[in-house]
Motif scaffolding. Structure first.
Motif, mmCIF file in Angstrom:
data_model
loop_
_atom_site.group_PDB
_atom_site.id
_atom_site.type_symbol
_atom_site.label_atom_id
_atom_site.label_comp_id
_atom_site.label_asym_id
_atom_site.label_seq_id
_atom_site.Cartn_x
_atom_site.Cartn_y
_atom_site.Cartn_z
ATOM 1 N N VAL A 28 5.697 -6.538 -3.847
ATOM 2 C CA VAL A 28 5.049 -5.775 -4.152
ATOM 3 C C VAL A 28 3.590 -5.480 -3.461
ATOM 4 C CG1 VAL A 28 3.850 -3.373 -4.488
ATOM 5 C CG2 VAL A 28 6.460 -2.974 -4.454
ATOM 6 N N ALA A 29 3.126 -6.754 -4.606
ATOM 7 C CA ALA A 29 1.868 -7.261 -4.135
ATOM 8 C C ALA A 29 0.926 -7.610 -2.998
ATOM 9 C CB ALA A 29 1.556 -8.273 -5.108
ATOM 10 N N ALA A 30 2.652 -8.843 -2.782
ATOM 11 C CA ALA A 30 2.662 -9.902 -1.795
ATOM 12 C C ALA A 30 2.483 -8.829 -0.070
ATOM 13 C CB ALA A 30 3.771 -10.855 -1.524
ATOM 14 N N SER A 31 3.129 -7.881 -0.590
ATOM 15 C CA SER A 31 2.723 -6.205 0.724
ATOM 16 C C SER A 31 2.058 -6.785 1.396
ATOM 17 C CB SER A 31 3.815 -5.109 0.041
ATOM 18 O OG SER A 31 3.353 -4.877 -0.368
ATOM 19 N N THR A 75 -1.237 -7.909 0.268
ATOM 20 C CA THR A 75 -1.676 -9.783 1.050
ATOM 21 C C THR A 75 -1.439 -10.159 2.721
ATOM 22 O OG1 THR A 75 -1.247 -10.563 -0.866
ATOM 23 C CG2 THR A 75 -1.788 -12.017 1.108
ATOM 24 N N VAL A 76 -0.096 -9.018 3.525
ATOM 25 C CA VAL A 76 0.378 -9.656 4.633
ATOM 26 C C VAL A 76 -0.807 -7.948 5.819
ATOM 27 C CG1 VAL A 76 2.085 -10.501 4.308
ATOM 28 C CG2 VAL A 76 2.108 -8.161 5.016
ATOM 29 N N GLU A 77 -1.001 -7.598 4.788
ATOM 30 C CA GLU A 77 -2.021 -6.906 5.603
ATOM 31 C C GLU A 77 -2.798 -6.344 6.432
ATOM 32 O OE1 GLU A 77 0.837 -2.270 4.656
ATOM 33 O OE2 GLU A 77 -1.113 -2.770 2.924
ATOM 34 N N GLU A 78 -3.705 -7.043 6.159
ATOM 35 C CA GLU A 78 -5.138 -7.788 6.466
ATOM 36 C C GLU A 78 -5.249 -9.279 6.353
ATOM 37 O OE1 GLU A 78 -7.164 -6.229 7.451
ATOM 38 O OE2 GLU A 78 -6.755 -3.983 7.158
ATOM 39 N N PHE A 79 -6.596 -9.891 6.463
ATOM 40 C CA PHE A 79 -6.940 -11.666 6.525
ATOM 41 C C PHE A 79 -6.949 -11.711 5.850
ATOM 42 C CE2 PHE A 79 -6.474 -10.681 11.366
ATOM 43 C CZ PHE A 79 -5.800 -12.046 11.151
ATOM 44 N N GLY A 80 -6.975 -12.828 4.588
ATOM 45 C CA GLY A 80 -7.004 -13.384 3.301
ATOM 46 C C GLY A 80 -7.490 -12.534 1.699
ATOM 47 N N LEU A 81 -7.902 -11.938 1.046
ATOM 48 C CA LEU A 81 -7.850 -10.983 0.428
ATOM 49 C C LEU A 81 -8.013 -9.834 0.505
ATOM 50 C CD1 LEU A 81 -9.540 -13.201 -3.040
ATOM 51 C CD2 LEU A 81 -7.091 -12.612 -2.050
ATOM 52 N N GLY A 82 -7.940 -9.644 1.679
ATOM 53 C CA GLY A 82 -8.771 -8.079 2.937
ATOM 54 C C GLY A 82 -8.606 -6.827 1.620
ATOM 55 N N ARG A 83 -6.806 -6.451 1.755
ATOM 56 C CA ARG A 83 -6.116 -6.059 1.359
ATOM 57 C C ARG A 83 -6.222 -5.557 -0.571
ATOM 58 N NH1 ARG A 83 -5.063 -1.819 -0.038
ATOM 59 N NH2 ARG A 83 -3.383 -0.040 0.784
ATOM 60 N N LEU A 84 -6.366 -6.607 -0.739
ATOM 61 C CA LEU A 84 -5.885 -7.488 -2.363
ATOM 62 C C LEU A 84 -7.637 -6.900 -2.974
ATOM 63 C CD1 LEU A 84 -3.748 -10.390 -3.146
ATOM 64 C CD2 LEU A 84 -3.506 -7.972 -3.246
ATOM 65 N N LYS A 85 -8.736 -7.126 -2.468
ATOM 66 C CA LYS A 85 -10.093 -6.760 -3.154
ATOM 67 C C LYS A 85 -9.580 -5.199 -3.624
ATOM 68 C CE LYS A 85 -12.569 -10.531 -1.685
ATOM 69 N NZ LYS A 85 -13.397 -10.991 -0.741
ATOM 70 N N ASP A 86 -9.367 -4.272 -2.794
ATOM 71 C CA ASP A 86 -10.022 -3.224 -3.011
ATOM 72 C C ASP A 86 -8.643 -1.977 -3.526
ATOM 73 O OD1 ASP A 86 -8.430 -2.464 -0.621
ATOM 74 O OD2 ASP A 86 -9.522 -1.597 0.400
ATOM 75 N N ILE A 87 -7.401 -3.258 -3.813
ATOM 76 C CA ILE A 87 -6.071 -2.351 -4.158
ATOM 77 C C ILE A 87 -6.525 -1.972 -6.001
ATOM 78 C CG2 ILE A 87 -5.329 -4.887 -5.435
ATOM 79 C CD1 ILE A 87 -2.483 -3.564 -3.898
ATOM 80 N N GLU A 88 -5.274 -0.488 -6.379
ATOM 81 C CA GLU A 88 -5.944 -0.392 -7.214
ATOM 82 C C GLU A 88 -4.345 -0.274 -7.889
ATOM 83 O OE1 GLU A 88 -8.116 3.552 -7.752
ATOM 84 O OE2 GLU A 88 -8.643 3.016 -6.172
ATOM 85 N N ILE A 89 -4.042 -0.347 -9.149
ATOM 86 C CA ILE A 89 -2.492 -0.470 -9.989
ATOM 87 C C ILE A 89 -1.601 0.752 -9.480
ATOM 88 C CG2 ILE A 89 -3.309 0.324 -12.004
ATOM 89 C CD1 ILE A 89 -1.233 -2.554 -12.064
ATOM 90 N N LYS A 90 -2.474 1.922 -9.449
ATOM 91 C CA LYS A 90 -1.641 2.631 -9.267
ATOM 92 C C LYS A 90 -1.024 2.993 -7.479
ATOM 93 C CE LYS A 90 -5.200 5.972 -7.092
ATOM 94 N NZ LYS A 90 -5.971 6.872 -7.239
ATOM 95 N N GLU A 91 -1.539 1.970 -6.827
ATOM 96 C CA GLU A 91 -1.322 1.475 -5.369
ATOM 97 C C GLU A 91 -0.026 0.624 -5.514
ATOM 98 O OE1 GLU A 91 -4.510 1.230 -1.532
ATOM 99 O OE2 GLU A 91 -4.787 0.493 -3.842
ATOM 100 N N LEU A 92 0.380 -0.212 -6.154
ATOM 101 C CA LEU A 92 1.185 -0.988 -6.859
ATOM 102 C C LEU A 92 2.964 0.102 -7.701
ATOM 103 C CD1 LEU A 92 -0.310 -4.136 -8.533
ATOM 104 C CD2 LEU A 92 0.508 -4.576 -6.242
ATOM 105 N N ASP A 93 2.407 0.550 -8.093
ATOM 106 C CA ASP A 93 2.964 0.942 -8.995
ATOM 107 C C ASP A 93 3.809 2.345 -7.621
ATOM 108 O OD1 ASP A 93 2.465 0.460 -11.246
ATOM 109 O OD2 ASP A 93 1.635 2.173 -12.306
ATOM 110 N N SER A 94 3.692 2.533 -7.151
ATOM 111 C CA SER A 94 3.510 3.655 -6.053
ATOM 112 C C SER A 94 4.181 2.883 -4.843
ATOM 113 C CB SER A 94 2.515 4.289 -5.345
ATOM 114 O OG SER A 94 3.120 4.590 -3.895
#
Lengths: 257, 257
Positions: free
Chosen positions: B222-225, B227-246
């Protein structure tokens, strides 16, 4: 079964189907050669190049549907010239579910007819390469969604050893596992086995609910796992239903989290 | 975190890690250039060719482990020169779980050291190509079983968009789904994200039971999914735990049958 074979087809294979209670009224034996495909599999068995496709008696085939088949509720239009698939479809009264399979050969040579078929069926079964060929989408999921817009209710994306995916408008995708096989011998016919077992499951249960669609795919996947273990029908010929059930349950355990 | 970057590394990126409460005592900033990898992804993003690998400050790196890290219970030896991974491993007292990642570059150039590392760790995380490189087995499952004989308890086979598989002697394989992404932008770092999130989950739950191993993999997936949505840390930087859970729960629904 509605099909044509040439006079080179083996009597033993027809006897085998009879003994398995397959209704062969729609099987025609014509003068000439049986359809023949030859290909080369890459070492990882996930890719193959076609060497030759000889239509043989398919070329002049005019499918005649027996009366008992005309009222079939579940119809699988297996891979063949889409013009013939259309002829068959026109003769079936009001099927509850129409499934459709094809291959790169027809998408290349008969694209318009393939697209017409897609617009007329409920369930389209394609591999990831064929979806790319039809939609130019590298993401099979995005490609499947484009195909849904052409009319079908369900798209099944086959990915060989990587499993398959069911895509529909009604619900989220179903990610269907492949039963892991360590030493596959020959993947030829795995896709046909998958489609046949899937539609067979739906017909046997007479249930097209979302859960039944999912389980039908897993049965397709499990049946195909036996096909690849030997050449030809080698493994399928002696398979017992309890072996299918056992791999089905194993896959449930292998995917649980 | 124990790592080295060059003096070209951006201050903002270090600040970002600090703000996320990453312990940076083991992060060394050395004179020279940060490690740099350049590659070309094929159109389907599942295959890539390396254009260049510049070690930069890695070349002279001598990892010094802070006292607080020496008692770590969960250790991820991320992809780096296996000689350095060995140096780190030697300084950690008695980790409960040692995870190991590598890449084709080291398998080609430092095969003996890679094999030594495999014999010393608990969990080996490799993609299907790397398993083939190490074992000459086209079936990743058969290859993983060969690797188990070298000592590790678990092998994780990564297959990009096709998901991953956990193989161990104790139980049957776990088939881990990938969260389907329709328009991936850049798969670089997806494997690192997977390994980091997987071991992070195990450390956070302090549980290496079979079920926890499976759930850790799904969190990695899920975390890797993201990562691939943006370049670099683009998407990981603003991710919240509830998005991972979802997405974790969505994957449960997408795989149920």
């Amino acid at each position: 079964m509605v099909a044509v074979v040439g006079d080179d087809f083996s009597f033993e294979d027809i006897e085998f189907l009879k003994n398995r209670n397959v209704d062969l009224e729609g099987l025609e034996v014509a003068e000439g050669q049986t359809f023949h495909w030859e290909g080369l599999y890459h070492e990882n068995m996930n890719m193959r190049d076609t060497i030759s496709t000889d239509l043989g008696v398919f070329e002049g085939f005019d499918p005649k549907i027996p009366e008992t088949v005309k009222t079939a509720e579940f119809l699988l239009l297996a891979n063949i010239d889409p013009a013939l698939q259309l002829k068959v479809l026109d003769q079936i009264k009001s099927p509850r579910l129409i499934a459709f399979d094809t291959m790169n050969f027809w998408i290349e040579g008969r694209r318009a007819e393939v697209e017409e078929m897609i617009s007329k069926v409920d369930l389209v079964i394609l591999n990831d390469e064929e979806i790319f060929q039809l939609t130019n989408e590298y993401s099979p999921l995005a490609g499947a969604k484009m195909l849904l817009e052409m009319g079908p209710k369900f798209i099944v994306i086959k990915k060989g050893e990587h499993g398959s995916m069911l895509v529909s408008d009604d619900s989220e995708p179903f990610i269907c596992p492949a039963y892991p096989i360590e030493a596959p011998k020959d993947p030829t016919g795995a896709g046909d086995t998958f489609a046949g077992a899937m539609v067979g499951y739906l017909a046997a249960t007479n249930d097209v609910s979302p859960l039944s669609m999912r389980r039908a795919m897993v049965y397709g996947s499990v049946a195909a796992s036996f096909t690849v273990e030997e050449f030809g029908l080698g493994r399928l010929k002696d398979i017992e239903i309890k072996e299918l059930d056992s791999r089905f349950r194993e896959l449930q355990e292998m995917t649980e989290f």
